[in-house]
Design a protein around this motif. Structure first.
Motif, short mmCIF file in Angstrom:
data_model
loop_
_atom_site.label_atom_id
_atom_site.label_comp_id
_atom_site.label_asym_id
_atom_site.label_seq_id
_atom_site.Cartn_x
_atom_site.Cartn_y
_atom_site.Cartn_z
N ILE A 1 -33.48 36.43 4.00
CA ILE A 1 -35.39 36.79 4.00
C ILE A 1 -35.87 35.91 3.00
O ILE A 1 -35.37 35.66 1.91
CB ILE A 1 -35.02 38.14 3.81
N ILE A 2 -36.67 34.79 3.97
CA ILE A 2 -37.75 33.97 2.70
C ILE A 2 -39.21 34.25 3.03
O ILE A 2 -40.22 34.39 3.92
CB ILE A 2 -37.14 32.42 3.36
N ASN A 3 -39.94 33.72 2.03
CA ASN A 3 -41.30 34.15 1.81
C ASN A 3 -41.45 33.02 1.67
O ASN A 3 -40.85 32.00 1.98
CB ASN A 3 -41.85 35.29 0.17
N ALA A 4 -43.04 33.13 2.07
CA ALA A 4 -44.18 31.84 1.65
C ALA A 4 -43.65 30.98 0.30
O ALA A 4 -43.45 31.35 -0.51
CB ALA A 4 -46.17 31.44 1.59
N ASN A 5 -43.64 29.55 0.56
CA ASN A 5 -43.31 28.15 -0.49
C ASN A 5 -41.31 28.52 -0.35
O ASN A 5 -41.21 28.03 -1.98
CB ASN A 5 -44.23 29.00 -1.72
N GLN A 6 -41.09 28.81 -0.06
CA GLN A 6 -39.54 28.90 -0.10
C GLN A 6 -39.10 28.55 1.22
O GLN A 6 -39.58 28.00 1.97
CB GLN A 6 -39.21 30.43 0.24
N SER A 7 -37.51 28.07 1.49
CA SER A 7 -36.43 27.54 2.49
C SER A 7 -35.30 27.46 2.79
O SER A 7 -35.34 28.27 1.13
CB SER A 7 -37.10 25.71 2.17
N VAL A 8 -34.92 27.83 3.27
CA VAL A 8 -33.20 27.60 3.84
C VAL A 8 -33.35 26.44 4.08
O VAL A 8 -33.55 25.73 5.43
CB VAL A 8 -33.19 29.49 4.85
N ALA A 9 -31.99 25.80 3.75
CA ALA A 9 -31.40 24.87 4.56
C ALA A 9 -29.95 25.47 4.50
O ALA A 9 -29.51 25.95 4.33
CB ALA A 9 -30.85 23.41 3.73
N TYR A 10 -29.03 24.87 6.17
CA TYR A 10 -27.83 25.25 6.37
C TYR A 10 -27.17 23.70 7.13
O TYR A 10 -27.94 23.17 7.57
CB TYR A 10 -27.82 26.50 7.56
N VAL B 1 -41.45 28.21 4.59
CA VAL B 1 -42.07 29.39 5.50
C VAL B 1 -43.52 28.75 4.34
O VAL B 1 -43.53 28.63 3.05
CB VAL B 1 -41.65 30.38 5.05
N THR B 2 -44.73 28.73 5.43
CA THR B 2 -45.65 28.46 4.49
C THR B 2 -46.88 29.50 4.06
O THR B 2 -47.70 29.69 3.41
CB THR B 2 -47.23 27.26 5.55
N THR B 3 -47.13 30.30 4.87
CA THR B 3 -46.77 31.81 4.99
C THR B 3 -46.56 32.94 5.66
O THR B 3 -46.16 32.58 6.38
CB THR B 3 -48.60 31.96 5.52
N GLY B 4 -46.41 34.37 4.90
CA GLY B 4 -45.57 34.83 5.62
C GLY B 4 -44.03 34.96 5.24
O GLY B 4 -44.07 34.72 4.16
N ARG B 5 -43.16 35.66 6.15
CA ARG B 5 -41.86 35.43 4.93
C ARG B 5 -41.02 35.60 6.94
O ARG B 5 -41.02 36.34 7.98
CB ARG B 5 -41.26 36.56 4.51
N ASN C 1 -36.96 27.27 -3.76
CA ASN C 1 -37.95 27.46 -3.71
C ASN C 1 -39.40 26.04 -3.44
O ASN C 1 -38.42 25.04 -4.68
CB ASN C 1 -38.58 28.25 -5.49
N VAL C 2 -39.65 25.85 -3.09
CA VAL C 2 -40.10 24.35 -2.49
C VAL C 2 -42.10 24.48 -2.52
O VAL C 2 -42.62 24.28 -1.01
CB VAL C 2 -39.87 24.15 -1.07
N PRO C 3 -42.33 24.88 -2.99
CA PRO C 3 -44.37 25.13 -2.84
C PRO C 3 -45.27 23.79 -2.23
O PRO C 3 -45.55 23.49 -2.03
CB PRO C 3 -44.79 25.38 -3.92
N GLU C 4 -44.09 22.29 -2.59
CA GLU C 4 -44.52 21.07 -2.33
C GLU C 4 -44.51 20.88 -0.91
O GLU C 4 -45.07 19.88 -0.97
CB GLU C 4 -44.47 20.19 -3.23
N GLU C 5 -43.09 20.94 -1.27
CA GLU C 5 -42.73 20.86 0.47
C GLU C 5 -44.43 21.78 1.51
O GLU C 5 -44.58 21.16 3.18
CB GLU C 5 -41.09 21.28 0.76
N ALA C 6 -44.37 22.88 0.96
CA ALA C 6 -44.99 23.83 1.63
C ALA C 6 -46.36 22.70 2.28
O ALA C 6 -46.94 23.27 3.06
CB ALA C 6 -45.06 25.16 0.92
N VAL C 7 -46.57 22.69 1.14
CA VAL C 7 -48.21 21.62 1.63
C VAL C 7 -48.45 20.79 2.01
O VAL C 7 -48.93 20.52 2.99
CB VAL C 7 -48.61 22.13 -0.24
N PHE C 8 -47.10 20.30 1.62
CA PHE C 8 -46.99 18.59 2.79
C PHE C 8 -47.07 19.39 4.31
O PHE C 8 -47.60 18.99 4.94
CB PHE C 8 -45.36 18.52 2.82
N TYR C 9 -46.48 20.44 4.65
CA TYR C 9 -46.27 21.22 6.60
C TYR C 9 -48.14 21.72 6.44
O TYR C 9 -48.34 21.29 7.78
CB TYR C 9 -44.96 22.07 6.59
N ARG C 10 -48.59 22.33 5.82
CA ARG C 10 -49.88 22.81 5.85
C ARG C 10 -50.86 21.54 5.84
O ARG C 10 -51.61 21.54 6.78
CB ARG C 10 -51.18 23.47 4.73
#
Length: 337
Positions: free
Chosen positions: A226-235, A206-210, A246-255
């Motif tokens: 439930i995941i918020n901005a800068n978080q991820s779920v992997a299955y 997630v880059t923005t929102g939830r 928590n994956v802030p760097e990944e969120a920046v990558f996608y943005r």
């Protein structure tokens, strides 16, 4: 006439019809005179019968069609439902709008045409798609997205295999649901990336929102994450394990990927190389003592891998070589400036 209208109302209220009722209704739909359904629609949806006889513009027609579809919508979405009846009810609703004068549906030689589902498949290039609700989807190569011509009912459902970045138009009354082979992501209005290739692993960032994420085989809401901005779920389907991080760097990558440019200001070269490997699906090896160097610059998403690597190599006074097996690159001979 009145008895026929009452019988039609009775049939449309049933969740399952007998074979005799099915035959009667199908025969009725094949008849050119369907004024009884028009009258039922006018009564049920508080629409004046004379108004329905006029030519409606597209916007008015869509509003009436959505109202009827919402009324006829069967909320449970499982294969055990009576699928043909659900489709038949939608066809009846569409038929009413045709009578009302909608110009984007039509009847030709007794055949009813309704908006078909759309399917977008990408191969070597990414593609941005605007959905009927205004949401934007950037579909990565080798991915497939399926969605309806119009979002009717209480939700906005799409199907994804592969990877895509979603920028969902907010609508708190109609959640947006992404179905993949392994997980289901539900949002109201946000930006997020979904990876769901057919390899047994799915990931949502997630880059923005939830976003609410649950596995396809989840039996209740308590199994949702439930995941918020800068978080991820992997299955991982193989071990049936779901992980939240928590994956802030990944969120920046996608943005940055969505914006069309990867930009770096004093970022370690090793991190830049990792993102290039991920983006271009190739391997890059730094040869020498460049691991502690930093990079200032940017490359565009439409730059090919050779150009992007040459920009990094130039900043290091290094050179780029293809590996002998043609399956990766070497950056060699450079120093930190």
């Amino acid at each position: 006439m009145k008895d026929r209208q009452e019988y039609l109302k009775y049939l449309l209220a049933q969740k399952k019809l007998t074979s005799e009722e099915e035959e009667w209704l199908l025969n009725y739909l094949n008849d050119q005179d369907i004024s009884d359904i028009q009258k039922i629609a006018a009564d049920d949806f508080e629409t004046d019968i004379t108004y329905m006889g006029k030519s409606l513009d597209r916007k008015q027609s869509e509003e009436i069609l959505e109202k009827i579809h919402n009324r006829l919508y069967i909320p449970a979405r499982t294969f055990s439902q009576t699928i043909w009846l659900h489709r038949l009810k939608l066809a009846i609703a569409a038929l009413i709008i045709i009578i009302a004068g909608a110009d984007y549906l039509g009847v030709k030689k007794g055949v009813l045409f309704v908006p078909a589902n759309k399917e977008i498949v990408t191969t070597g290039k990414r593609k941005t798609v605007r959905l009927p609700d205004g949401s934007l989807i950037t579909l990565e190569p080798n991915s497939k997205l399926s969605f309806p011509g119009q979002f009717n009912g209480d939700t906005r459902d799409v199907q994804l295999t592969g990877e895509a970045y979603f920028e969902v138009k907010p609508n708190h009354e109609k959640p947006f649901i992404v179905h993949t082979p392994y997980v289901i992501a539900t949002v109201l209005g946000t930006s997020f990336n979904v990876e769901a290739y057919l390899n047994g692993i799915a990931k949502v960032v997630v880059t923005t929102g939830r976003v609410k994420v649950q596995t396809v085989n989840a039996s209740n809401e308590l199994q949702a994450v439930i995941i918020n901005a800068n978080q991820s779920v992997a299955y991982n389907i193989t071990i049936n394990e779901i992980e939240k991080r928590n994956v802030p760097e990944e969120a920046v990558f996608y943005r940055q990927r969505r914006s069309g440019k990867f930009s770096y200001a004093g970022v370690p070269v090793t991190k830049v190389i990792q993102e290039m490997e991920r983006y271009y699906h190739t391997s890059v090896t730094l040869e020498g003592n460049m691991g502690g160097c930093v990079f200032y610059g940017y490359f565009q998403v439409n730059d090919d891998v050779d150009r992007a690597l040459s920009l990094v190599a130039l900043s290091l006074n290094a050179s780029v070589k293809k590996k002998s097996n043609e399956k990766g690159y070497l950056i060699t001979g450079g120093t930190c400036r």
